[in-house]
Design a protein around this motif. Structure first.
Motif, PDB file in Angstrom:
ATOM      1  N   GLY A  72       4.567  13.980 -20.290  1.00  0.00           N
ATOM      2  CA  GLY A  72       5.180  14.844 -19.232  1.00  0.00           C
ATOM      3  C   GLY A  72       5.589  16.225 -19.719  1.00  0.00           C
ATOM      4  N   PHE A  73       4.947  16.689 -20.859  1.00  0.00           N
ATOM      5  CA  PHE A  73       5.222  18.100 -21.686  1.00  0.00           C
ATOM      6  C   PHE A  73       4.157  18.356 -22.258  1.00  0.00           C
ATOM      7  N   THR A  74       3.773  19.730 -22.638  1.00  0.00           N
ATOM      8  CA  THR A  74       2.801  19.973 -23.629  1.00  0.00           C
ATOM      9  C   THR A  74       3.308  20.522 -24.891  1.00  0.00           C
ATOM     10  N   GLN A  75       4.459  20.521 -24.995  1.00  0.00           N
ATOM     11  CA  GLN A  75       5.300  20.631 -26.422  1.00  0.00           C
ATOM     12  C   GLN A  75       6.555  20.349 -26.203  1.00  0.00           C
ATOM     13  N   ALA A  76       7.429  20.010 -27.220  1.00  0.00           N
ATOM     14  CA  ALA A  76       8.733  19.327 -27.077  1.00  0.00           C
ATOM     15  C   ALA A  76       9.498  20.518 -28.002  1.00  0.00           C
ATOM     16  N   CYS A  77      10.420  21.394 -27.232  1.00  0.00           N
ATOM     17  CA  CYS A  77      11.163  22.427 -28.090  1.00  0.00           C
ATOM     18  C   CYS A  77      12.652  21.876 -27.822  1.00  0.00           C
ATOM     19  N   ALA A  78      13.209  21.036 -28.322  1.00  0.00           N
ATOM     20  CA  ALA A  78      14.440  20.530 -28.184  1.00  0.00           C
ATOM     21  C   ALA A  78      15.526  21.219 -28.781  1.00  0.00           C
ATOM     22  N   SER A  79      16.668  20.997 -28.128  1.00  0.00           N
ATOM     23  CA  SER A  79      18.042  21.611 -28.818  1.00  0.00           C
ATOM     24  C   SER A  79      19.253  20.826 -28.344  1.00  0.00           C
ATOM     25  N   PRO A  80      20.261  21.175 -29.185  1.00  0.00           N
ATOM     26  CA  PRO A  80      21.554  20.547 -28.527  1.00  0.00           C
ATOM     27  C   PRO A  80      22.000  20.658 -27.275  1.00  0.00           C
ATOM     28  N   SER A  81      21.183  21.651 -26.624  1.00  0.00           N
ATOM     29  CA  SER A  81      21.731  21.680 -25.008  1.00  0.00           C
ATOM     30  C   SER A  81      20.587  21.132 -24.111  1.00  0.00           C
ATOM     31  N   PHE A  82      19.490  20.854 -24.905  1.00  0.00           N
ATOM     32  CA  PHE A  82      18.542  20.316 -24.163  1.00  0.00           C
ATOM     33  C   PHE A  82      17.543  19.462 -24.913  1.00  0.00           C
ATOM     34  N   ASN A  83      17.545  17.999 -24.428  1.00  0.00           N
ATOM     35  CA  ASN A  83      16.672  17.008 -25.119  1.00  0.00           C
ATOM     36  C   ASN A  83      16.358  15.831 -24.463  1.00  0.00           C
ATOM     37  N   PHE A  86      13.279   9.745 -22.827  1.00  0.00           N
ATOM     38  CA  PHE A  86      13.921   9.749 -24.049  1.00  0.00           C
ATOM     39  C   PHE A  86      14.326  11.016 -24.889  1.00  0.00           C
ATOM     40  N   ALA A  87      14.841  11.054 -25.825  1.00  0.00           N
ATOM     41  CA  ALA A  87      15.146  12.414 -26.526  1.00  0.00           C
ATOM     42  C   ALA A  87      14.591  12.306 -28.012  1.00  0.00           C
ATOM     43  N   PHE A  88      14.320  13.366 -28.495  1.00  0.00           N
ATOM     44  CA  PHE A  88      13.750  13.620 -29.834  1.00  0.00           C
ATOM     45  C   PHE A  88      14.881  13.587 -30.910  1.00  0.00           C
ATOM     46  N   PRO A  89      14.530  12.920 -32.027  1.00  0.00           N
ATOM     47  CA  PRO A  89      15.703  13.049 -33.186  1.00  0.00           C
ATOM     48  C   PRO A  89      15.597  14.588 -33.505  1.00  0.00           C
ATOM     49  N   ASP A  90      16.765  14.731 -34.225  1.00  0.00           N
ATOM     50  CA  ASP A  90      16.777  16.175 -34.525  1.00  0.00           C
ATOM     51  C   ASP A  90      16.346  16.626 -35.991  1.00  0.00           C
ATOM     52  N   THR A  91      15.387  15.868 -36.389  1.00  0.00           N
ATOM     53  CA  THR A  91      14.478  16.013 -37.582  1.00  0.00           C
ATOM     54  C   THR A  91      13.229  16.672 -37.374  1.00  0.00           C
ATOM     55  N   VAL A  92      12.726  16.258 -35.983  1.00  0.00           N
ATOM     56  CA  VAL A  92      11.365  16.905 -35.681  1.00  0.00           C
ATOM     57  C   VAL A  92      10.985  18.179 -36.184  1.00  0.00           C
ATOM     58  N   SER A  93       9.926  18.590 -36.591  1.00  0.00           N
ATOM     59  CA  SER A  93       9.516  20.071 -37.047  1.00  0.00           C
ATOM     60  C   SER A  93       7.957  19.912 -37.427  1.00  0.00           C
ATOM     61  N   GLY A  94       7.271  20.152 -36.590  1.00  0.00           N
ATOM     62  CA  GLY A  94       5.835  20.317 -36.877  1.00  0.00           C
ATOM     63  C   GLY A  94       4.935  20.378 -35.506  1.00  0.00           C
ATOM     64  N   GLU A  95       3.653  20.377 -35.718  1.00  0.00           N
ATOM     65  CA  GLU A  95       2.604  20.784 -34.955  1.00  0.00           C
ATOM     66  C   GLU A  95       1.826  19.494 -34.229  1.00  0.00           C
ATOM     67  N   ALA A 147       3.073  19.555 -30.409  1.00  0.00           N
ATOM     68  CA  ALA A 147       4.251  20.289 -31.172  1.00  0.00           C
ATOM     69  C   ALA A 147       5.571  19.826 -30.730  1.00  0.00           C
ATOM     70  N   ALA A 148       6.331  19.549 -31.645  1.00  0.00           N
ATOM     71  CA  ALA A 148       7.714  19.195 -31.361  1.00  0.00           C
ATOM     72  C   ALA A 148       8.528  19.581 -32.440  1.00  0.00           C
ATOM     73  N   TYR A 149       9.480  20.495 -32.038  1.00  0.00           N
ATOM     74  CA  TYR A 149      10.887  21.051 -32.999  1.00  0.00           C
ATOM     75  C   TYR A 149      12.300  20.904 -32.348  1.00  0.00           C
ATOM     76  N   TYR A 150      13.224  20.616 -33.096  1.00  0.00           N
ATOM     77  CA  TYR A 150      14.620  20.368 -32.771  1.00  0.00           C
ATOM     78  C   TYR A 150      15.274  21.795 -33.338  1.00  0.00           C
ATOM     79  N   ASN A 203      11.659  28.801 -38.583  1.00  0.00           N
ATOM     80  CA  ASN A 203      10.154  28.336 -38.421  1.00  0.00           C
ATOM     81  C   ASN A 203      10.263  27.155 -37.422  1.00  0.00           C
ATOM     82  N   TYR A 204      10.100  27.598 -36.003  1.00  0.00           N
ATOM     83  CA  TYR A 204       9.897  26.586 -34.985  1.00  0.00           C
ATOM     84  C   TYR A 204       8.598  26.583 -34.433  1.00  0.00           C
ATOM     85  N   GLY A 205       7.715  26.886 -35.255  1.00  0.00           N
ATOM     86  CA  GLY A 205       6.098  26.709 -35.000  1.00  0.00           C
ATOM     87  C   GLY A 205       5.822  27.484 -33.646  1.00  0.00           C
TER      88      GLY A 205
END
Length: 473
Positions: A27-38, A92-101, A123-126, A206-208
């Motif tokens: 349901g997304f093209t890339q995951a740009c998670a943060s403490p305010s949205f995940n 679901f929510a991504f873990p705060d360790t994701v960082s890559g393409e 791509a997924a980055y927290y 570096n959030y890709g």
């Protein structure tokens, strides 16, 4: 017998029940998670739904950043029997360790056991840190010598004014060189950057391919020969409010430093930074190794000025009053008056009518903008006795009579006369332009001979009086 036969025919089908789980649809093209949205969605299909056992759970697994599931992370597990209809969407929510393409997800079931093919890569980055930060101590310039380099670093530690990404050790950085106002290229990755080419640089977390606000100030680096000027920055700005404490003055990164204030060398000030709460023209000599430079800043501590219309000490005749006034350029000033260290109730104006003796003070506070405080002190005493002649004897025995050397009023405090007293060995024991009829203030040790002192009085009209003073018991 009939019951046994039917059970024997059904049991193999139950034991061999299987489902097919379709490839997950993101349901997304890339995951740009943060403490305010995940919060993200994945949809998948499965069939036949009649094959699901009541204890079945669907599990969503996340690969590593390269799409490998060898050490997959479970990021969602449904309750037993919760999902029974196809297609199904899970959140679901991504873990705060994701960082890559190159991450992927896949869906598994537990009863019966089945697994989907992996999803398309994404791509997924927290973005654990997503605010601007500072580099180079917020100094916007840097200089290196020909054949040398200039080291750029991310400032640390974090504080309310600098949300340093170094607080989050897992983060990595891209260093960019500015091409135009709106374009730049990555020229280095790492915690620091050794610049060897003149240009303007900044760092970004570096959030890709995810956009973020985690980027630094820009620093313009030049190659220098000796004599080129650099700059100094103040951590609290310039001008700054001195009541906030000391500000930190910072020079560019170099081999050695020497700081000056108003042209005078500051002893021991040989570091890149210098703390102060004093206004003035600060300068620093900077040794870059193969060459040198200088920097300066005219620091303004946003102080105000004030003055008072009376002398520090004056006499008040009984029944007389004196209007004491404070003049100031403070913004929205507040006044507090004190007599003998006790606040005078109700006196909050810039003027005080003084009608009694004592030790007075007034505190002036600038209440608008930078809150700063200045104070003035003055002493009100009874008038000096008006004697006709200069005495040549005193008897400091504590009986209240002739204990101190009392001279005519036109030589005492307020007359601008200089009074000097010398002992018999020629040593000056008193010299003042504000004599208070109070000598001697310390006990004089007697021997068998009464000590003799000599005085010289230089009046404002250039007339000079000389004589001796014999101290008797």
């Amino acid at each position: 017998m009939t019951f046994i036969l039917v059970l024997a025919m059904v049991l193999p089908k139950l034991l061999n029940a299987q489902i097919v789980i379709g490839k997950p649809s993101l349901g997304f093209t890339q995951a740009c998670a943060s403490p305010s949205f995940n919060e993200y969605n994945v949809t998948f299909t499965f069939s036949p739904n009649t094959a699901l056992l009541a204890s079945n759970q669907f599990i969503l697994e996340l690969s590593d950043a390269s799409g490998d599931f060898a050490n997959a992370t479970t990021i969602y597990t449904s309750a037993e029997g919760e999902i029974t209809a196809s297609p199904a969407t899970i959140t679901f929510a991504f873990p705060d360790t994701v960082s890559g393409e190159g991450y992927k997800v896949k869906v598994k079931s537990t009863a019966p056991v089945a697994s989907s093919t992996p999803s398309v890569a994404f791509a997924a980055y927290y973005k654990i840190q997503d605010t601007p930060f500072s580099i180079n101590n917020l100094i916007s310039t840097g200089v290196f010598c020909a054949g040398g380099s200039y080291l750029l670093t991310v400032d640390n530690p974090g504080n309310p004014d600098n949300d340093s990404p170094l607080q989050y050790p897992a983060l990595t950085f891209n260093w960019r060189r500015v091409i135009t106002e709106t374009t730049s290229v990555v020229v280095h990755t790492g915690l620091t950057f050794e610049v060897t080419e003149a240009g303007t640089y900044f760092a970004e977390t570096n959030y890709g391919t995810c956009t973020s606000n985690s980027y630094s100030n820009r620093v313009s680096i030049t190659q220098s020969a000796s004599g080129n000027a650099s700059e100094i920055t103040s951590s609290l700005g310039n001008p700054y409010c001195a009541s906030a404490g000391e500000t930190t003055l910072s020079a560019i990164s170099a081999n050695a430093y020497q700081w000056y204030l108003d042209g005078n060398l500051i002893e021991g000030a040989t570091n890149q930074m210098y703390k102060t709460n004093q206004s003035g023209l600060y300068a620093v000599d900077i040794d870059l190794g193969g060459c040198s430079t200088t920097a300066s800043i005219d620091l303004d501590t946003m102080t105000f000025t004030s003055s008072i219309n009376v002398e520090e000490t004056f006499a008040l005749i009984e029944g007389e009053t004196v209007s004491v006034s404070v003049s100031t350029d403070a913004n929205e000033p507040k006044f507090q008056w004190f007599l003998n260290e006790t606040e005078i109730s109700g006196e909050t104006n810039s003027t005080l009518i003084v009608d009694k003796t004592g030790d007075y003070s007034v505190i002036v506070t600038q209440t608008s903008g930078c809150e700063t405080v200045l104070s003035h002190q003055f002493k009100v005493s009874e008038p000096f006795p008006d004697v006709e002649n200069i005495p040549n004897t005193i008897s400091p025995n504590g009986d209240g009579i002739n204990d101190t050397w009392v001279i005519p009023q036109h030589y005492v405090s307020g007359s601008n006369s200089e009074v000097t007293i010398i002992n018999s060995q020629g040593k000056v024991v008193l010299q003042t332009n504000n004599y208070l009829n109070n000598w001697p203030e310390e006990t004089i040790v007697f021997t068998s001979i009464n000590p003799v002192y000599y005085y010289i009085i230089k009046a404002e009209n250039n007339q000079t009086k000389k004589g001796s003073i014999t101290v008797i018991k």
